[in-house]
Design an enzyme around this catalytic site. Sequence first.
Site, PDB file in Angstrom:
ATOM      1  N   GLU A  86       0.841  -1.194   0.000  1.00 36.25           N
ATOM      2  CA  GLU A  86       0.000   0.000   0.000  1.00 36.25           C
ATOM      3  C   GLU A  86       0.881   1.251   0.000  1.00 36.25           C
ATOM      4  OE1 GLU A  86      -2.186   0.927   3.681  1.00 36.25           O
ATOM      5  OE2 GLU A  86      -1.575  -1.053   4.378  1.00 36.25           O
ATOM      6  N   CYS A 118      -3.615  -3.211   4.380  1.00 37.20           N
ATOM      7  CA  CYS A 118      -2.747  -4.243   4.962  1.00 37.20           C
ATOM      8  C   CYS A 118      -3.217  -5.660   4.630  1.00 37.20           C
ATOM      9  CB  CYS A 118      -2.671  -4.064   6.478  1.00 37.20           C
ATOM     10  SG  CYS A 118      -2.120  -2.429   6.952  1.00 37.20           S
ATOM     11  N   HIS A 240      -2.828  -9.516  12.286  1.00 37.95           N
ATOM     12  CA  HIS A 240      -2.203  -8.318  11.716  1.00 37.95           C
ATOM     13  C   HIS A 240      -1.860  -7.393  12.891  1.00 37.95           C
ATOM     14  CE1 HIS A 240      -1.415  -4.678   9.671  1.00 37.95           C
ATOM     15  NE2 HIS A 240      -2.543  -4.088  10.026  1.00 37.95           N
TER      16      HIS A 240
END
Length: 399
Positions: A86, A118, A240
């Site tokens: 990203e 993400c 994450h």
Amino acid sequence: MERIDVVSPIGIHDIALATGHYALNLGELAERRGVDPGKYTVGLGQTTQTVPATDEDIVTMAAAAAKQIVAEHDAGNIRTVLLATETGIDQSKAAAVYVQDLLGLPSSTRAVELKQACYGGTSALQFAAGLVHRDPDHQVLVLTSDIAKYDVDSAGEATQGAAAVAMLVSADPAVAVLEPGSGLYTANVQDFWRPNYRSTPMVDGKLSVSLYLEAAEQAWKDYEARGGRAIEDFAAFCYHQPFTRMAYKAHARLLEVHGIGADQERLDADLAHTTVYNRLIGNSYTASLYVGLMSLLDHAEDLSGRSVGLLSYGSGCVAEFFGLSMVPGYRQRLRTAANRAAIARREPISYERYRAIRDFELPVDGSSKVLEADSAGPFRLRAVTGHSRMYEARHLIQA
Ligand code: COA
């Protein structure tokens, strides 16, 4: 080609890490920001953050991670390179094309870039499995590479970081089998986004935390509704990690949903191994979940034959919960020493140097700039000329 009647297991055959050249101590950042260091070290769960050198970017980090894999496998089998990021360097050309070239992969290769905050790396992993299913002789190089950069003196600044994880996806993998079935969740929300004209994201941090938790719960519920494993079947969990405490918040939510007490002891037992590397690297967006996976595998007891549950979240937002089944003997394939060395060899920098690197800008008017050597990795950005980035392979063997 031989016809395959029985579906071979597909998953991660090899996995490697790279990070940037410098490390900023968050104690120093806390002092500059006039906050108690405990807010960063305990409240966010971060100790240092990687700061890439002026001649590093997502291409050099992805190539540095992938080089370790390509050195050990027949590159002729790699038919696709999927690079998720990203923090792309171009609106049109895929960063994967630069990496394909730097690695010397055959021209008979497909090279593409993927984006969804993400979450992008997990989409690449799933798409890779589909390609291998279609042609089991085909291997896919999945690359996740990002530089997390927020406005100076913003709430997100303490969570910055940078890393790349490369994964070789193949049939009959040596490390982990991608289990069938996923839980998915997508919602059109504005918690974190970066319009084309900005170098730092727009972010509503508090909203992103609550949306992450909601998305994790919904992805898990979808996973269960589709006949996924029971929570007790997982030997470990990876989340994450925009900052490592976020994994604790998400896992506490998952346990609560199942009526399981989420005390600190239980959370530490379930998560501590997954946060060792992220605590030192900081956020690495697409790579973060897989840095967490590498940290788990490098620090946990032998998980052969056992399942690890992974929760991927990308603001905007998309979440996915899925399982990996660890292949017996996988530990022999890990790069634990190299992973630790990549983090340990970062050069500590002062706050002033950090600010100087942040203020450094590449030309945007088409003029030429030759960059001084600032990093020490196997690849570097050598120059920008005529709006094009020129890279250099140093032909070093990365430890
Ligand atoms: N000692 C220990 N803990 C402390 C502390 C201290 N001295 N001071 C504060 N804390 C704790 C707070 O209680 C809070 O913990 P909690 O979340 O369990 O309540 C934590 O540190 C963070 O403090 P907070 O005031 O909420 O931080 P912030 O508002 O300045 O920034 C984010 C936090 C996450 C909003 C910010 O880092 C951000 O915007 N990050 C980028 C976006 C992001 O990472 N999103 C995550 C989902 S993708």
